[in-house]
Design a protein around this motif. Structure first.
Motif, PDB file in Angstrom:
ATOM      1  N   MET A   1     -45.119  -1.918  -8.249  1.00 55.35           N
ATOM      2  CA  MET A   1     -44.808  -1.208  -7.009  1.00 55.35           C
ATOM      3  C   MET A   1     -43.705  -1.962  -6.258  1.00 55.35           C
ATOM      4  N   SER A   2     -42.596  -1.278  -6.021  1.00 56.65           N
ATOM      5  CA  SER A   2     -41.506  -1.935  -5.311  1.00 56.65           C
ATOM      6  C   SER A   2     -41.266  -1.220  -3.980  1.00 56.65           C
ATOM      7  N   ILE A   3     -41.242  -1.991  -2.903  1.00 57.39           N
ATOM      8  CA  ILE A   3     -41.165  -1.434  -1.554  1.00 57.39           C
ATOM      9  C   ILE A   3     -39.933  -1.982  -0.845  1.00 57.39           C
ATOM     10  N   ASP A   4     -39.152  -1.098  -0.260  1.00 54.99           N
ATOM     11  CA  ASP A   4     -37.945  -1.513   0.473  1.00 54.99           C
ATOM     12  C   ASP A   4     -37.962  -0.813   1.834  1.00 54.99           C
ATOM     13  N   LEU A   5     -38.091  -1.591   2.892  1.00 51.78           N
ATOM     14  CA  LEU A   5     -38.264  -0.999   4.219  1.00 51.78           C
ATOM     15  C   LEU A   5     -37.080  -1.257   5.145  1.00 51.78           C
ATOM     16  N   SER A 220     -39.122 -11.037   4.260  1.00 48.97           N
ATOM     17  CA  SER A 220     -38.313 -11.000   3.047  1.00 48.97           C
ATOM     18  C   SER A 220     -37.167 -10.018   3.199  1.00 48.97           C
ATOM     19  N   SER A 221     -36.057 -10.526   3.752  1.00 54.71           N
ATOM     20  CA  SER A 221     -34.824  -9.738   3.803  1.00 54.71           C
ATOM     21  C   SER A 221     -33.903 -10.338   2.759  1.00 54.71           C
ATOM     22  N   GLY A 246     -37.141  -5.990   3.114  1.00 56.88           N
ATOM     23  CA  GLY A 246     -36.045  -5.015   3.087  1.00 56.88           C
ATOM     24  C   GLY A 246     -34.789  -5.555   2.442  1.00 56.88           C
ATOM     25  N   SER A 247     -34.052  -4.663   1.795  1.00 62.01           N
ATOM     26  CA  SER A 247     -32.800  -5.071   1.151  1.00 62.01           C
ATOM     27  C   SER A 247     -31.652  -5.140   2.162  1.00 62.01           C
ATOM     28  N   ASP A 248     -31.728  -4.361   3.252  1.00 60.00           N
ATOM     29  CA  ASP A 248     -30.597  -4.184   4.181  1.00 60.00           C
ATOM     30  C   ASP A 248     -29.365  -3.687   3.425  1.00 60.00           C
ATOM     31  N   PRO A 263     -36.476  -9.187  -1.988  1.00 61.87           N
ATOM     32  CA  PRO A 263     -37.302 -10.310  -2.450  1.00 61.87           C
ATOM     33  C   PRO A 263     -38.770 -10.061  -2.101  1.00 61.87           C
ATOM     34  N   GLU A 264     -39.655 -10.633  -2.928  1.00 64.34           N
ATOM     35  CA  GLU A 264     -41.093 -10.413  -2.693  1.00 64.34           C
ATOM     36  C   GLU A 264     -41.571 -11.169  -1.458  1.00 64.34           C
ATOM     37  N   LEU A 265     -42.707 -10.732  -0.933  1.00 63.29           N
ATOM     38  CA  LEU A 265     -43.312 -11.450   0.197  1.00 63.29           C
ATOM     39  C   LEU A 265     -43.942 -12.739  -0.317  1.00 63.29           C
TER      40      LEU A 265
END
Ligand code: AMP
Ligand code: MN
Ligand code: MN
Ligand code: MN
Length: 278
Positions: A1-5, A220-221, A246-248, A263-265
């Motif tokens: 599961m990959s999450i990007d916020l 994790s930005s 987030g990737s920003d 990056p992972e938490l």
């Protein structure tokens, strides 16, 4: 599961349309994505349509510009109700000074660097004139050979304290958090390590943010180093804050990040998505 916020579309200062951003994140394996345009939520409708077609979860997001102790700070809002005319109106108010600021920056660049055409040039690169940002100005300067890279545009002219940086009064920290909360959302301090605050000032910022109703920090930005992320994980723990990732992403080749793969938490963080309803 990959999450990007945390990511941007061309509705603010990203390169790609909201639908393209969603497709790129999906092709990189993201299962949950928040589109967080600067002071603007108009891209969410298109992003939702694209996400639905792909079976991907799209979280309503925004990145609000804030002035705190004379510095610009970014507050991300996640998972608020949308459509949301009340929030849209407040964001339009925050954006309202951008054209005037562009005019002032263009005048400085004409005077101090003998660079002409910045006002028209930057506007031509922005879809919404009231969302025109320093990113568009940096792209104009780069694409026309006035600087060797966008990074140079910020280092030489546009960055905080540089000759073409015009001070701007954005929303207050309190108002930004309040408008996110009123919309049913979660407030997050975006990339806290990017502001170069002293340890004390960062703690002051976090404490005021919590008092205003803030619940999370972006640990994790992609724009923060491993050391910074570990330090922020400790701070999140100390203040019992949730942690975001987030990737920003703004576009390929802008910042060193891959959309959909932040990056992972670090271990022991409380993921902010535990606050999203299922
Ligand atoms: P603005 O909201 O108009 O002040 O522009 C801020 C935006 O400029 C940020 O959201 C970033 O996308 C971009 N930015 C700021 N600093 C840099 C930098 N050093 N290199 C590239 N982009 C930057
Ligand atoms: Mn940006
Ligand atoms: Mn930001
Ligand atoms: Mn951002």
């Amino acid at each position: 599961m990959s999450i990007d916020l945390h990511c941007h579309s061309n509705v603010s200062d990203g390169r790609f349309s909201p639908a393209e951003v969603v497709r790129l994140a999906h092709s990189n394996g993201a299962t949950v994505l928040a589109l967080t345009d600067h002071d603007q939520i108009d891209g969410l409708a298109e992003a939702h349509t694209a996400a639905q077609q792909l079976g991907m979860r799209l979280i309503n997001g925004v990145e609000i510009s804030v002035t705190w102790r004379s510095r610009t700070i970014h507050i991300v809002g996640l998972n608020f109700t949308y459509p949301n005319p009340a929030l849209s109106d407040k964001l339009a108010e925050i954006r309202s000074g951008r054209l005037q600021r562009l005019q002032k920056i263009a005048e400085r660049l004409a005077k101090k660097a003998k660079i002409e055409g910045v006002y028209e040039g930057a506007l031509a690169l922005a879809i919404h004139p009231d969302s025109v940002s320093r990113t568009h100005i940096a792209r104009f300067l780069h694409e026309n050979g006035f600087v060797a890279s966008k990074d140079e545009a910020f280092k030489k002219w546009l960055g905080d304290g540089k000759p073409a940086c015009v001070k701007h009064e954005w929303a207050s920290l309190h108002d930004a958090v309040a408008m996110i909360r009123a919309a049913g959302g979660i407030a997050v301090i975006a990339h806290p390590a990017r502001y170069k605050l002293s340890a004390t000032a960062l703690r002051n910022l976090i404490e005021e943010f919590i008092d205003a109703g803030g619940q999370a920090i972006e640990v994790s930005s992609a724009t923060q180093s491993l050391n910074e992320r570990l330090n922020l994980a400790l701070l999140a723990g100390r203040y019992d804050l949730y942690a975001s990732v987030g990737s920003d992403f703004h576009g390929q080749g802008e910042f060193n990040c891959i959309i959909g793969k932040p990056p992972e938490l670090p271990p022991l963080c409380k993921p902010v998505w535990h606050l999203f309803d299922d």
